[in-house]
Design a protein around this motif. Structure first.
Motif, PDB file in Angstrom:
ATOM      1  N   VAL A  15      59.902  24.639  68.972  1.00  0.00           N
ATOM      2  CA  VAL A  15      60.273  23.486  69.786  1.00  0.00           C
ATOM      3  C   VAL A  15      61.621  23.763  70.427  1.00  0.00           C
ATOM      4  O   VAL A  15      62.548  24.272  69.781  1.00  0.00           O
ATOM      5  N   ASP A  16      61.695  23.454  71.703  1.00  0.00           N
ATOM      6  CA  ASP A  16      62.885  23.717  72.500  1.00  0.00           C
ATOM      7  C   ASP A  16      64.146  23.227  71.801  1.00  0.00           C
ATOM      8  O   ASP A  16      64.177  22.129  71.270  1.00  0.00           O
ATOM      9  N   GLU A  17      65.164  24.080  71.828  1.00  0.00           N
ATOM     10  CA  GLU A  17      66.428  23.747  71.166  1.00  0.00           C
ATOM     11  C   GLU A  17      67.000  22.422  71.653  1.00  0.00           C
ATOM     12  O   GLU A  17      67.533  21.634  70.870  1.00  0.00           O
ATOM     13  N   ALA A  18      66.840  22.173  72.952  1.00  0.00           N
ATOM     14  CA  ALA A  18      67.409  20.956  73.522  1.00  0.00           C
ATOM     15  C   ALA A  18      66.759  19.721  72.911  1.00  0.00           C
ATOM     16  O   ALA A  18      67.374  18.654  72.821  1.00  0.00           O
ATOM     17  N   ASP A  19      65.508  19.857  72.454  1.00  0.00           N
ATOM     18  CA  ASP A  19      64.804  18.716  71.858  1.00  0.00           C
ATOM     19  C   ASP A  19      65.159  18.541  70.383  1.00  0.00           C
ATOM     20  O   ASP A  19      64.923  17.490  69.811  1.00  0.00           O
ATOM     21  N   GLY A  20      65.689  19.602  69.756  1.00  0.00           N
ATOM     22  CA  GLY A  20      66.209  19.552  68.397  1.00  0.00           C
ATOM     23  C   GLY A  20      65.278  18.875  67.404  1.00  0.00           C
ATOM     24  O   GLY A  20      64.060  18.953  67.493  1.00  0.00           O
ATOM     25  N   ALA A  21      65.904  18.213  66.431  1.00  0.00           N
ATOM     26  CA  ALA A  21      65.146  17.546  65.362  1.00  0.00           C
ATOM     27  C   ALA A  21      64.220  16.485  65.937  1.00  0.00           C
ATOM     28  O   ALA A  21      63.116  16.266  65.436  1.00  0.00           O
ATOM     29  N   GLU A  22      64.681  15.819  67.016  1.00  0.00           N
ATOM     30  CA  GLU A  22      63.839  14.762  67.603  1.00  0.00           C
ATOM     31  C   GLU A  22      62.549  15.346  68.140  1.00  0.00           C
ATOM     32  O   GLU A  22      61.482  14.768  67.995  1.00  0.00           O
ATOM     33  N   GLY A  23      62.650  16.508  68.781  1.00  0.00           N
ATOM     34  CA  GLY A  23      61.466  17.134  69.370  1.00  0.00           C
ATOM     35  C   GLY A  23      60.454  17.496  68.299  1.00  0.00           C
ATOM     36  O   GLY A  23      59.257  17.231  68.442  1.00  0.00           O
ATOM     37  N   ILE A  24      60.926  18.093  67.217  1.00  0.00           N
ATOM     38  CA  ILE A  24      60.026  18.461  66.121  1.00  0.00           C
ATOM     39  C   ILE A  24      59.458  17.191  65.479  1.00  0.00           C
ATOM     40  O   ILE A  24      58.267  17.104  65.179  1.00  0.00           O
ATOM     41  N   GLY A  25      60.323  16.207  65.284  1.00  0.00           N
ATOM     42  CA  GLY A  25      59.874  14.951  64.685  1.00  0.00           C
ATOM     43  C   GLY A  25      58.786  14.291  65.511  1.00  0.00           C
ATOM     44  O   GLY A  25      57.781  13.806  64.978  1.00  0.00           O
ATOM     45  N   ARG A  26      58.972  14.304  66.828  1.00  0.00           N
ATOM     46  CA  ARG A  26      57.991  13.678  67.734  1.00  0.00           C
ATOM     47  C   ARG A  26      56.661  14.406  67.656  1.00  0.00           C
ATOM     48  O   ARG A  26      55.601  13.792  67.588  1.00  0.00           O
ATOM     49  N   ARG A  27      56.727  15.723  67.654  1.00  0.00           N
ATOM     50  CA  ARG A  27      55.494  16.535  67.630  1.00  0.00           C
ATOM     51  C   ARG A  27      54.723  16.298  66.321  1.00  0.00           C
ATOM     52  O   ARG A  27      53.502  16.155  66.323  1.00  0.00           O
ATOM     53  N   ALA A  28      55.452  16.272  65.189  1.00  0.00           N
ATOM     54  CA  ALA A  28      54.802  16.023  63.897  1.00  0.00           C
ATOM     55  C   ALA A  28      54.283  14.590  63.836  1.00  0.00           C
ATOM     56  O   ALA A  28      53.167  14.343  63.334  1.00  0.00           O
TER      57      ALA A  28
END
Ligand code: F6R
Length: 264
Positions: A15-28
């Motif tokens: 997941v793109d660094e710019a999306d950080g924890a939020e990006g991974i959280g959203r995907r999960a």
């Protein structure tokens, strides 16, 4: 999907660094929400630790209908902390999962590590394993990964056939967990954990890893041998696995996962 072993599907996304924890959280959270909306999330397997926190926050913010019918099972609990101890995983699950999602406390299960005898602990392990087995395992299981390569608290050397039991925590794990305790000597040395084979009974798994300190464990899990030396390598035998990484956690992979830039 990338084929794993034995007809399983294993997909690794960076997941793109710019999306950080939020990006991974959203995907999960998308995976969990998809199962919930389809009426397939009877049993939700949750992990504690920092990796999945954003998933729970994201799910709570979505205010999805259907949670009242979901049963939740946690992966593990420390041995030796009294009931209600704020550092216990029962307390973490209450604060991070049950309360934000508005779940019925009777539907939220965390292994009981409070027994003061070995027989009492063994009985608690057997009861937990039986309760999860009676539900046919989790529909979605969230996983973090330890720097040792553990899933749940299955440290290196844990048989891939292991079930819920009492385990000794690796020295590295005790050190990693020390940040939640005032004094190093307060950090529990033992835990009750679902075994690797217990975790394997879930229908879908989402494994999350962030940070450079996870990179070697991620490499061993995804590219090393499937072996008790790295219990997380067992995910390659699970039925349907999504691995979500930030670029630092993916930095030692030699094969370029979905979403990663071209290999340097
Ligand atoms: C927690 C658990 C552990 C953690 C792992 C990563 O219930 O089972 O396997 O997922 O230790 O912890 P964090 O996410 O804090 O890096």
């Amino acid at each position: 999907m990338t084929p794993g072993r034995g007809g399983t599907t294993l997909r690794v996304e960076v997941v793109d660094e710019a999306d950080g924890a939020e990006g991974i959280g959203r995907r999960a959270a998308d995976v969990v929400a998809e199962e919930l909306a389809a009426g397939r999330l009877a049993t939700f397997g949750v992990a504690t630790g920092s990796s999945p926190l954003q998933v729970y926050a994201d799910l709570a913010a979505r205010r999805l209908p259907g949670w009242d019918a979901v049963e939740v099972f946690a992966l593990d609990e420390y041995v030796g902390l009294p009931a209600g101890d704020p550092r216990s995983y029962a307390a973490v699950v209450e604060e991070e999962v049950r309360a934000p999602l508005g779940l019925d406390p009777a539907r939220v299960h965390v292994p009981d590590g409070t027994a003061t005898t070995e027989a009492g602990l063994a009985a608690a392990c057997a009861a937990y394993e039986a309760a999860l087995t009676a539900r046919g395992g989790a529909d979605v299981q969230l996983l973090g990964i330890g720097a040792t390569g553990h899933i749940g608290f299955n440290e290196p050397g844990s048989p891939l056939s292991s079930r819920t039991r009492v385990v000794e925590l690796a020295a590295t794990t005790v050190a990693d967990n020390a940040r939640f305790f005032a004094r190093p000597e307060d950090v529990p040395r033992r835990a009750v954990t679902q075994g690797v084979a217990t975790i394997a009974t879930a229908r879908r798994h989402v494994l999350i890893a962030r940070g450079e300190h996870k990179a070697e464990a991620v490499r061993a899990a995804l590219e090393g041998p499937v072996s008790p030396a790295c219990p997380a390598s067992a995910v390659r035998t699970f039925a349907d696995v999504l691995v979500l990484l930030d670029p630092a956690a993916a930095s030692r992979l030699t094969r370029v996962p979905v979403g990663a830039g071209p290999a340097a």
